[in-house]
Design an enzyme around this catalytic site. Structure first.
Site, mmCIF file in Angstrom:
data_model
loop_
_atom_site.group_PDB
_atom_site.id
_atom_site.type_symbol
_atom_site.label_atom_id
_atom_site.label_comp_id
_atom_site.label_asym_id
_atom_site.label_seq_id
_atom_site.Cartn_x
_atom_site.Cartn_y
_atom_site.Cartn_z
ATOM 1 N N ASP A 76 -4.885 -12.492 2.292
ATOM 2 C CA ASP A 76 -3.388 -12.169 2.411
ATOM 3 C C ASP A 76 -3.143 -12.491 4.041
ATOM 4 O O ASP A 76 -2.318 -11.553 4.636
ATOM 5 C CB ASP A 76 -3.031 -10.831 2.061
ATOM 6 C CG ASP A 76 -1.750 -10.611 1.676
ATOM 7 O OD1 ASP A 76 -1.052 -11.698 1.676
ATOM 8 O OD2 ASP A 76 -1.025 -9.720 1.700
ATOM 9 N N PHE A 113 0.898 -1.077 -0.022
ATOM 10 C CA PHE A 113 -0.088 -0.037 -0.093
ATOM 11 C C PHE A 113 0.991 1.129 -0.054
ATOM 12 O O PHE A 113 0.595 2.184 -0.740
ATOM 13 C CB PHE A 113 -0.687 -0.106 1.215
ATOM 14 C CG PHE A 113 -1.673 1.124 1.359
ATOM 15 C CD1 PHE A 113 -1.432 2.385 1.893
ATOM 16 C CD2 PHE A 113 -3.220 1.087 1.138
ATOM 17 C CE1 PHE A 113 -2.473 3.276 2.016
ATOM 18 C CE2 PHE A 113 -4.108 1.973 1.233
ATOM 19 C CZ PHE A 113 -3.668 3.186 1.767
#
Length: 502
Positions: A311, A196
Site C-alpha cells: 500500500d 485503521f
C-alpha cells in the site's frame, strides 16, 4: 589473527543479536554451509545465522562482527545462532555432545547441566549489558512500563504474537498517559483518519511529541489484523526512511500504536495542495524520491525480513522536519521468507490506482507490485498531480497515460509541476520520468528491481526505452462500488480493504 582449531557452537531457539549499530552483513546468495566457511575465514566474524530465520538452514547468510547485543534464548521459538569459540571450548562442547552437523538438518542436543549453565550464563551477560545500555536509558527517560507478550496475546487472543515478535516485552504506554498527551483525544489534536482509525498528535510530560494511531472500534477483525501486523513488522524494522514505532497501548477495547511525530505530516498534504507544493523544490523532491527508494530497497532486500508493503502511496509517506521521507502504515504488508519472491491472495488490499495489474486483477503480488506503486508515486511527485487526475486535452487518460503520450511525442517536460520553474535539472527530471514509466510496465518482469532503481538514481546509466504502461486509460466512473477507508489526509485515492480477485 585467527587461531587454529577455532569453530562454531550452535545455540538453538535463539533471538539473534541486534543488527543496528553493530557491524553485521547479509548475503542472500549463499547457504548456511557457505556462510560458516565465510565467517570462519574472517577472524573478526563472531557469529552467523540463517538470514531468513529458517531454523533448518535455509538460503541466506547473516554475520556479526564485534559485540553481540540483545541476543536471547527461548525454549521453543527462535532460530539457530552459531557462535565462534576457540579450540579448547569447542573440544569441551564436543565432549558434552553439542556437535555441529554440516550440510544436513541441524540438531543440537543439550545433554548436560554444564552446557545448559554455560548457555544461560552467556545470554544473561548479554541481557545484563543491554539493560545497562540503550534500552534502560530510553525506558527510564520516558517512564514507560513493560507489557508482557502474554498480556498482549491475551488481549488480542492470538498466540502467534509471541512466536512472531521474538522479543520478551513491548514498550508500553498507559492509557491515562496517552489520554493526557492528546488532551483526551481532542478533535483539535486529530491529524487525520485512515483505514485503521484516527491519528492524533500528543505531547508527553517530558515534552516529546508523538503520533497516536487509535484502532477504531468499528474496524472489526480487519482492523485488529492490521494492528497485529503492524506491530509484528515495524517493531523489527529499523531504517532512516521508515517511520519509527515508540510503543503501544492496550487497555480493554482500546488498542493504539505510538509513533514518532513527524511535523510535516504526509506527502499528499503538500504535493497535491496548490498553496503548499511550492515548498518542495526539485532538490527536495528528488531527495524524497531517493529516500522512498532506499526505504523500499531495505524492505525488499536489505532487512532480515523480506517485506512487501502492498500500500505504498503519497498518504503513507510521512515527512520529518527537514522533509526527509519515512514510509509508514504496514498494516497490509506481507513477509516473504527464504527464496519466496511472489505470493497470491483472494483478499486484495491496497489503493486503487497504485495497484499493479497482476495484483488488482489476479491477486498475485511480489516485490514488483511495490515497484509499480513506487512508479506511480514518482510520477505524482514530479507532476504534482494525482493518479486519478483529469486532463481536459486527454479526457480518457489518467496520469500515467497522459505522461506516456507526452513521452512518446518528446514533450515529457510539459508534465512537470509548474511551481518548479526553470531552476530544475531537465536531464534529472527526464531520467526520473523514464524510471517511473519503467516501473509501471504492464508485465512485472519488465519492471526494474528497487536495487536497480536506487542505483540508477545515484549514478549515470543508460536506461531502456519503456513500453506502453498498464492501466493508461482512466477507468473510474460513477457507480464504482469501492468503499473508502481513507480520511481527510488521504485524498489521493480510495483504499480497497476487501475485494475478491477475479
Amino acid at each position: 589473527m585467527c587461531r587454529n582449531g577455532e569453530g562454531f557452537v550452535k545455540f538453538p531457539h535463539t533471538k539473534v543479536p541486534d543488527t543496528s549499530g553493530v557491524p553485521a552483513f547479509v548475503d542472500m546468495s549463499i547457504g548456511l554451509k557457505q556462510c560458516e566457511e565465510e565467517c570462519l575465514r574472517n577472524c573478526s566474524c563472531m557469529a552467523y545465522a540463517s538470514a531468513n530465520s529458517d531454523t533448518n538452514g535455509g538460503v541466506g547468510c547473516l554475520t556479526w562482527y564485534g559485540d553481540l547485543v540483545d541476543a536471547r534464548a527461548y525454549t521453543v521459538t527462535g532460530q539457530d545462532l552459531y557462535l565462534r569459540v576457540d579450540k579448547n571450548e569447542l573440544a569441551q562442547y564436543r565432549k558434552k555432545g553439542v556437535l555441529q552437523k554440516k550440510g544436513v538438518l541441524a540438531v543440537v542436543i543439550v545433554s548436560s547441566a554444564l552446557v545448559f549453565l554455560l548457555l544461560v550464563t552467556f545470554f544473561c551477560c548479554l541481557v545484563t549489558r543491554q539493560r545497562r545500555g540503550v534500552l534502560t536509558a530510553e525506558r527510564s527517560r520516558k517512564g514507560k512500563n513493560n507489557i508482557s507478550l502474554t498480556t498482549f496475546e491475551d488481549s488480542l487472543g492470538e498466540k502467534e504474537i509471541r512466536e512472531s515478535t521474538g522479543t520478551g516485552d513491548l514498550p508500553y504506554f498507559d492509557l491515562s498517559t496517552i489520554a493526557a498527551a492528546t488532551n483526551n483525544f481532542s478533535s483539535d489534536n486529530k491529524l487525520g483518519q485512515g483505514g485503521f482509525g484516527p491519528v492524533y498528535k500528543g505531547v508527553l510530560l517530558n515534552g516529546n511529541e508523538i503520533a497516536v494511531k487509535r484502532l477504531s472500534k468499528h474496524s472489526g477483525q480487519g482492523g485488529v489484523e492490521e494492528f497485529k501486523n503492524e506491530i509484528l513488522l515495524i517493531a523489527k524494522l529499523q531504517h532512516r526512511n521508515l517511520v519509527r514505532m515508540l510503543g503501544c497501548c492496550i487497555d480493554g477495547e482500546e488498542k493504539m500504536l505510538i509513533y514518532e511525530f513527524l511535523p510535516n505530516k504526509s506527502l499528499d498534504t503538500i504535493i497535491f495542495d496548490e498553496s503548499k507544493r511550492s515548498l518542495l523544490d526539485w532538490k527536495k523532491r528528488f531527495n524524497i524520491i531517493c529516500g522512498i527508494a532506499r526505504g523500499m530497497l531495505y524492505l525488499h532486500q536489505d532487512s532480515r525480513l523480506r517485506v512487501i508493503h502492498r500500500d505504498l502511496k503519497a498518504s503513507n509517506v510521512l515527512l520529518d522536519a527537514t522533509m526527509n521521507p519515512k514510509i509508514s502504515d504496514f498494516g497490509m504488508a506481507r513477509i516473504f521468507g527464504g527464496d519466496q519472491i511472489e505470493g497470491e491472495t483472494k483478499r486484495v488490499v491496497g489503493t486503487y490506482g497504485y495497484m499493479s495489474p497482476e495484483y488488482a486483477m489476479q491477486g498475485h503480488f511480489s516485490t514488483k507490485s511495490d515497484v509499480y506503486s513506487f512508479g506511480i508515486l514518482l510520477l505524482e511527485i514530479i507532476t504534482g498531480k494525482k493518479i486519478s487526475s483529469y486532463f481536459p486535452d486527454s479526457p480518457s487518460l489518467n496520469l500515467v497515460g497522459h505522461v506516456w503520450e507526452l513521452w512518446k511525442e518528446g514533450k515529457a517536460m510539459e508534465v512537470v509541476d509548474s511551481t518548479l520553474g526553470d531552476s530544475c535539472s531537465s536531464d534529472e527530471i527526464l531520467k526520473c520520468i523514464q524510471i517511473g514509466l519503467l516501473c509501471v510496465q504492464e508485465h512485472a518482469t519488465h519492471r526494474p528491481t528497487m536495487s536497480t532503481v536506487v542505483s540508477i538514481l545515484s549514478n549515470e546509466a543508460t536506461l531502456p526505452s519503456p513500453e506502453q504502461p498498464a492501466f493508461i486509460e482512466n477507468k473510474s466512473r460513477k457507480g464504482d462500488e469501492i468503499s473508502s477507508s481513507e480520511g481527510t489526509n488521504s485524498v489521493n485515492t480510495v483504499s480497497i480493504t476487501m475485494i475478491q480477485a477475479r
